[in-house]
Enzyme design. Structure first.
Site, PDB file in Angstrom:
ATOM      1  N   PHE A  11      12.007  -2.768  10.417  1.00  0.00           N
ATOM      2  CA  PHE A  11      12.525  -1.594  11.254  1.00  0.00           C
ATOM      3  C   PHE A  11      12.211  -0.380  10.269  1.00  0.00           C
ATOM      4  CE2 PHE A  11      16.883   0.618  11.962  1.00  0.00           C
ATOM      5  CZ  PHE A  11      16.252   1.600  12.810  1.00  0.00           C
ATOM      6  N   THR A  35      11.235 -11.266   9.616  1.00  0.00           N
ATOM      7  CA  THR A  35      11.965 -10.438  10.342  1.00  0.00           C
ATOM      8  C   THR A  35      11.208  -9.254  10.801  1.00  0.00           C
ATOM      9  OG1 THR A  35      13.015  -9.366   8.645  1.00  0.00           O
ATOM     10  CG2 THR A  35      14.264 -11.072   9.816  1.00  0.00           C
ATOM     11  N   TYR A 140      26.909  -9.823   1.567  1.00  0.00           N
ATOM     12  CA  TYR A 140      25.877  -8.937   1.408  1.00  0.00           C
ATOM     13  C   TYR A 140      26.106  -7.672   0.864  1.00  0.00           C
ATOM     14  CZ  TYR A 140      22.953  -5.119   3.531  1.00  0.00           C
ATOM     15  OH  TYR A 140      22.299  -3.962   3.868  1.00  0.00           O
TER      16      TYR A 140
END
Length: 307
Positions: A11, A35, A140
Site C-alpha cells: 500500500f 501482502t 508491533y
C-alpha cells in the site's frame, strides 16, 4: 540515483515508488508479495521478488550498489503481533538487521525507515512530539522502537545514515483493511455496499489520519534532508474521532449508514495525534491533503460521486 524500496508492491510502498519514478530516479522494488500485490507495481521500476530475511540479500545489494534504501517491508498488524510475537520479531527486527548489514556492506548512503505512532502507546500529552516517552502497548510498536535503536547504533558504529519516519494513521488508495488507517478502507467499502459500520467502544477514540501521498512525499524529502540521523513524526497534527470520521464519510458519500457498537478492543489506544513541526523544519515537509480531500480522492477512485 539508484533507490531500493522494500515492500514496494504494498500500500504505502507502491505510492513511494510512484513518487520516485515520477522524479526520474532509478527505482527497484523488493517484495515477497505476501501482502503486496503485483498490480501495485509501477512499470517504471524494476521488480525483485525476495524476502528481506533472505541470506541472499547481501549478495543482491553488493551486486546492485544502491545509493539509498527506503524500508517499508514489515509485519504491520498490532493484533497479529500479539497473536504471533515470534513472526513479528522475525520480520520487523531480524529482517531489518539483515537489510542493515547488507546496506552497510554495500556502502548504501542512507536508509529511510518506516516507523510508527505505535511506539508512543497511550499518553496524556497531546499532540505527541518526538521526544515524548515511549510506552508501546503491542509487540508491533516495540519492534518499531527497537528498529529505530538499531538504526541509531548502525549510524554511530558504521556511519550508515538514516531517517526514521513515524507514521500516523495512513489511509488512501490501494489500502486493504489492515492497520489503524485501515478503518477508513473498511468503512468506505461497507458504506458503499449499504452495510452497517461496526464501532468498537463509544467511537470517541481518536486518530491522526495522514493521506498516503503525503507519506510518499515525506519519504522523498527524507532522501535529501540535511537533518538526518533522527526520527520524525509524519502526521497532520489533527485529531479525528471515529464518530467524526463516520459523519464526514457519510457527508461525502451522501449515504447514512447504520452504526453498530461493539465492545472496546484490547490494547486500543484512546487518543492519538502527532506533532509535525520537526518534519516541517528538518525535512521541509508538510501535509498537502486535508482529510476531506483525501477521502474524496478515495471515493472518486471507487467510482462514487462525492458531494
Amino acid at each position: 540515483m539508484k533507490v531500493l524500496v522494500t515492500g514496494g508492491a504494498g500500500f504505502i510502498g507502491s505510492h513511494i515508488v510512484d513518487k520516485l519514478v515520477q522524479a526520474d530516479l532509478q527505482v527497484y522494488i523488493l517484495d515477497n508479495l505476501s501482502t503486496g500485490s503485483f498490480s501495485n507495481i509501477n512499470p517504471g521500476a524494476a521488480f525483485l521478488k525476495k524476502d528481506i530475511r533472505d541470506e541472499g540479500l547481501k549478495e543482491l545489494l553488493a551486486r546492485e550498489r544502491f545509493d539509498y534504501v527506503i524500508h517499508q517491508a514489515a509485519q504491520t498488524m498490532v493484533a497479529n503481533s500479539l497473536a504471533d510475537p515470534y513472526y513479528d520479531c522475525d520480520v520487523n527486527i531480524r529482517g531489518l538487521v539483515n537489510l542493515l548489514e547488507a546496506s552497510r556492506l554495500s556502502a548504501v548512503k542512507r536508509i529511510i525507515f518506516a516507523s510508527s505512532a505505535a511506539i508512543y502507546g497511550d499518553t496524556d500529552v497531546l499532540p505527541i512530539a518526538e521526544d515524548c516517552g515511549k510506552q508501546p502497548s503491542s509487540f508491533y510498536g516495540e519492534s518499531k522502537l527497537t528498529g529505530e535503536r538499531y538504526l541509531e547504533l548502525y549510524y554511530k558504529n558504521f556511519g550508515l545514515e538514516y531517517v526514521a519516519l513515524r507514521y500516523a494513521n495512513v489511509y488512501g488508495e490501494r489500502q486493504g483493511d489492515s492497520g489503524e488507517g485501515g478503518v477508513i478502507s473498511i468503512f468506505l467499502r461497507k458504506l458503499l455496499a449499504g452495510q452497517g459500520l461496526t464501532v468498537y467502544g463509544d467511537g470517541s477514540q481518536t486518530r491522526d489520519y495522514i493521506y498516503v501521498k503525503d507519506v510518499a512525499a515525506a519519504n522523498y524529502q527524507a532522501l535529501f534532508a540535511g537533518t538526518a540521523n533522527r526520527s520524525y513524526n509524519i502526521s497532520t497534527q489533527k485529531e479525528t474521532s471515529v464518530n467524526d470520521l463516520i459523519e464526514l464519510l457519510s457527508q461525502l458519500a451522501g449515504l447514512q449508514p447504520a452504526v453498530i457498537h461493539d465492545a472496546p478492543r484490547d490494547n486500543d489506544i484512546r487518543r492519538s495525534v502527532l506533532a509535525n513541526q520537526a518534519a516541517a523544519n528538518g525535512l521541509n515537509w508538510q501535509p498537502a491533503y486535508t482529510l476531506p480531500a483525501g477521502l474524496s480522492l478515495m471515493l472518486r477512485e471507487l467510482g462514487h460521486q462525492t458531494m
